[in-house]
Design a protein around this motif. Structure first.
Motif, short mmCIF file in Angstrom:
data_model
loop_
_atom_site.label_atom_id
_atom_site.label_comp_id
_atom_site.label_asym_id
_atom_site.label_seq_id
_atom_site.Cartn_x
_atom_site.Cartn_y
_atom_site.Cartn_z
N CYS A 27 0.80 -1.23 0.00
CA CYS A 27 0.00 0.00 0.00
C CYS A 27 0.83 1.28 0.00
CB CYS A 27 -0.96 -0.06 1.20
SG CYS A 27 -2.43 1.00 1.07
N ASN A 52 1.64 -5.51 -4.98
CA ASN A 52 1.10 -4.45 -4.14
C ASN A 52 -0.12 -4.99 -3.40
OD1 ASN A 52 0.53 -1.79 -3.13
ND2 ASN A 52 -1.07 -1.61 -4.69
N THR A 69 -2.74 -4.28 -0.67
CA THR A 69 -3.14 -2.94 -0.27
C THR A 69 -4.49 -2.91 0.45
OG1 THR A 69 -3.45 -0.68 -1.15
CG2 THR A 69 -4.18 -2.47 -2.55
N ASN A 128 -6.59 -5.59 -3.35
CA ASN A 128 -7.15 -4.62 -2.41
C ASN A 128 -8.35 -5.20 -1.66
OD1 ASN A 128 -7.32 -2.10 -1.16
ND2 ASN A 128 -8.68 -1.25 -2.72
#
Length: 301
Positions: free
Chosen positions: A156, A179, A181, A211
């Motif tokens: 993140c 990533n 996040t 995410n």
């Protein structure tokens, strides 16, 4: 020579706040689903094991993250490691990690697995509010060695605001960057999408972003997990799977899978350029610049 073709899955997950066992069961289920899709690697969001949100009014020892944190290895990572070996799968999972030597020290971390089992853990190096309420900053990068070459791991804020970490990974040969996040509506519409697309262009690499999606305890997360990388069009990124954070429906829980060709990752800033008899990226100069910053009496004020 490294392999070039890899199949990757990324999950937009809506973990149930504080329900670690139920979240772990879902993570294991997604691992099995990713294997059925032919995936070599599956990535889960930041804090996927427990959910994210902080209770600011509570002291550290009463916080959900503190109470549910585990050492690595530990009970949850043992189960993921066992299934990763059974499935022959690389896995990256966000969770609160307890320091084995200092039990009151908790990290916002990633547990990282290979088909041989647990590979290690990464501790988020940069902490935005409210994470310093419960987490300690990590201080080491983590590169996962795979048949497709090294893969850089980050969380993140590491990605969106600190290009130095990605620069390091790509300079070390990473063609794929993870990533994991927890990007929420409170972070605005531009921080995630604009940054990831720019990084694909600037670095010439692939990014797999996972995410949280939908409501947590307090925040509402964008979702928008994606696999993006170099396009056939000049200076443009391409979404191989998933969608931008702000796209319609991006907040719905889902798993996205794509087969990508890492030979398309140019890493052009870090390769020899005969026109300048070196690389365009100049770490030997940056070292002196950063040392000058550290020596400046006004730094950090």
């Amino acid at each position: 020579m490294y392999e070039d073709i890899i199949t990757v899955s990324t999950v937009t997950l809506r973990p149930m706040w504080g329900q670690k066992e139920q979240n772990l069961n879902r993570i294991l289920g997604y691992m099995k689903a990713a294997k059925k899709k032919g995936s070599d690697l599956v990535v889960f969001p930041e804090m996927a094991l427990t959910a994210y949100d902080d209770e600011a009014e509570k002291p550290l020892e009463e916080k959900m993250q503190y109470k549910l944190a585990e050492t690595v290895p530990g009970p949850s990572t043992n189960k993921v490691a066992e299934l990763a070996k059974e499935l022959g799968l690389y896995v990256v999972m966000g969770m609160p990690i307890k320091d084995a030597q200092k039990p009151d020290t908790i990290y916002n971390g990633l547990a990282i697995f290979t088909p041989e089992g647990l590979a290690g853990d990464y501790h988020k190096m940069h902490l935005p509010a409210p994470e310093p309420n419960w987490a300690t900053r990590g201080d080491k990068p983590f590169i996962l060695d795979t048949p497709w070459g090294p893969i850089g791991c980050a969380i993140c804020y590491d990605t969106y605001c600190f290009p130095e970490l990605m620069d390091y990974y790509v300079a070390k040969g990473c063609r794929l960057y993870i990533n994991s996040t927890a990007l929420a509506h409170c972070h605005g519409k531009c921080l995630g999408d604009d940054t990831l697309r720019a990084q694909c262009i600037r670095e010439g690499i692939f990014i797999v972003s996972s995410n949280l999606g939908g409501p947590d305890k307090d925040n509402y997360f964008w979702g928008g997990s994606s696999i993006l990388g170099p396009s056939a069009k000049t200076w443009e990124p391409h979404y191989y799977a998933g969608m931008p954070f702000t796209a319609e429906g991006a907040d719905e829980e889902a798993m996205y899978t794509a087969t990508i060709d890492l030979s398309l990752a140019t890493r052009f800033l870090y390769k020899h350029n005969p026109a300048v008899d070196g690389t365009d990226w100049r770490p030997e100069k940056y070292v002196g610049m950063f040392q000058d910053v550290l020596a400046d009496e006004n730094y950090g004020k």
